[in-house]
Design an enzyme around this catalytic site. Structure first.
Site: not given
Lengths: 376, 376
Positions: A221, A259, A310
């Site tokens: 995460h 994702h 990210d």
């Protein structure tokens, strides 16, 4: 019991929310009905946080009132200030933030109330305190002192100043502000969901946020942005292609790509790529941006996967002078806006979140006295 | 997105587990295939914890080894011992336990590993430390010192000794031991689910337990046993019937009754009712037992609801001399066995837990500059 298990709850609708919405096919993200492309670079993190917590974009007066609440909310209690040095000496950044927010509830005048007004005040306080806690933690472990926040700078500018020790270039503060807006909420991600599961027992906002911080800590995460940077730092620019192909061939998951929700490019990645490019140009060193571009291309060619939020956040934060092990804490500075808004929403229309499980273990075992047991 | 929302995830299977199983229709509960009626009163909490964490009931040698691990695990780190007095002075029991376990990860030699062996060691340590933390917290706030654990007593007997300051009657220790066994695991309850959501990001065991503690804190979950006692203490024995009928007529939820999973009596309540009766007889004061029986009858007559695990736990803990505001901490002492076992299980076969949400908010809003916004 009644249904087949949905491992990881993929595609299971766990809650209703009016905070954010994702159109995974089209690659679109909305905060309270505003397209993220319409907000990124146009609103400050403070406006974004207000929007999520209070429902609409503030006008000039409302924003001034909220900014005053945030400024007041920065004052940490003694339980935190007395202990932050010892905690910084013995806990890693996310471990420490989990502890510090848990300590910090002690001094909150609204800690025992889940009433709407109390939750709004706590949400503002937590949003104000999180960047201060990260900065004070960093100062404590490096033996320095974080400069006092400058009332002329917002959360983004003050954070960069406190972390780097220097007043940031206006454009750097703007870019970081946009990063905070981009990370502020994202429907039922794991940490937000953890916060809602906690809040749904009618536990308090601090408990829910402490749970969210511990959940964000996980490498699947919040930890992903830090790992992207460790990879970029750990290989030579000329090795990118070979490194990625080898890791993919080994079946390794490449952090920062793909994702569960987006079937096309994560709209946040579009902005972060652009910022990484701009900062590479301004800094005169495009090493990490160029490596990131190359990596993106190889992963897409091999796997058809797009970068997620990210991936370019890593090089952007690096260019902004943020230490790599504070990347996940930076994520928490932003996501605090969304977490607290979700707790407010959960408490406003609550039902306990209590799923079922499927039992897959041994059956019909019979107890025997300990002397007659045979070791397994 | 794909499905209608299941508010509260009722009847949604969120995970597979080999730890516990409930047959809600028949009112049966199993730990790793053993019927709870077959274990209650026959195994110690240490055997129960070993069963959950390690898969089978221990033989004599295995239990001795586990007991040695637990004894070693009781030694708290300095970050906890240095600060427990200040924390006890400013945080409520569950708030403090959340903080103390978060602080305590600092000294854990396995804190950075999710490997199976490391998780087993951490699970034993956390199980050993939780009762010590509760006792030391209580001693600190009452200005006393918790007596050192007696190696001849198990977790149950030592806890009673540390809380009351007196060596417990052997039968009191046995009864409390059975209480700990009865509360040790219960499939996907909210705190256990919070722990698994956290662990599923590959965050560490301490983070997952901190999240579980904050979740158990909620009045709809662990807080219920304390609320039952507050009601019993707050009314006269002669008022029970009128009080319950009035609260039911006002649409109030009566704590300690009903359960989302059990359609008949919670099998744990059967044991706790019996213990409450026994302790009432032994103590020569049946006030709270008699009041509980009356309350049970009225709620059943009016609503057809059965008592759950929290209802008779209240009078049992009271008869055992445990302060009312430590009832939820006592729950955590027991549930630590299950929480840690669930983290071990989650890490052993992991997938990120990331549900969807249904968006119910505003749509198609357009950003306007702040000067042109109209206040809502």
């Amino acid at each position: 019991m009644t249904d087949k298990p949905s491992k990881g709850l993929a595609d299971v609708v766990a809650a209703s929310t009016a905070l954010s919405d994702i159109d995974g096919k089209a690659g679109r993200l909305f905060y309270r009905g505003y397209d993220i492309h319409d907000l990124a670079g146009k609103i400050s993190f403070e406006e974004c946080s207000y929007l999520l917590q209070r429902g609409s974009l503030p006008d000039v007066d409302a924003l001034a009132g909220y900014a005053a609440e945030l400024a007041e909310g920065r004052e940490l209690g003694t339980l935190v200030t007395d202990n932050i040095a010892e905690i910084a000496a013995s806990q890693t950044p996310m471990e420490a933030l989990r502890t510090l927010i848990s300590l910090d509830s002690a001094g909150d005048p609204d800690k025992d109330s889940n009433a709407a007004e109390a939750n709004l005040r706590k949400a503002a306080r937590l949003t104000a305190r999180e960047p201060i806690l990260v900065a004070r933690y960093h100062a404590a472990r490096t033996g320095g002192e974080a400069p006092d926040p400058d009332p002329e700078l917002g959360i983004a500018g003050n954070f960069l100043m406190q972390i780097t020790g220097e007043r940031p270039e206006p454009r750097a503060a703007e870019i970081f502000d946009e990063c905070l807006v981009l990370h502020a909420d994202h429907t039922m991600n794991a940490s937000t969901f953890a916060a809602r599961v906690c809040a749904a027992t009618l536990s308090d906002m601090h408990s829910a946020i402490v749970g969210a911080l511990g959940t964000l800590k996980g490498p699947l995460h919040g930890g992903a942005n830090e790992q992207v940077m460790r990879i970029l730092e750990g290989i030579e620019p000329s090795e990118v292609e070979e490194n990625v192909r080898r890791r993919l061939a080994d079946g390794e998951k490449i952090m920062g790509f793909g994702h569960r929700v987006y079937k096309t490019e994560d709209p946040r990645a579009t902005h972060l790529r652009r910022m990484s490019e701009e900062l590479a140009e301004t800094s005169g060193d495009d090493t990490y941006y160029a490596m990131s571009r190359r990596m993106e291309q190889v992963v897409f060619d091999e796997k058809g996967l797009n970068p997620n939020v990210d991936f370019y956040a890593a090089s952007v934060y690096h260019y902004l002078g943020i230490p790599t092990d504070l990347f996940t804490p930076v994520f928490s500075v932003s996501r605090m806006a969304g977490w607290t808004a979700h707790v407010i929403e959960q408490h406003a229309d609550n039902r306990l979140i209590r799923p079922d499980s499927e039992y897959v273990g041994a059956r019909d075992r019979k107890w025997v006295p300990i002397e007659r047991r045979v070791s397994a």
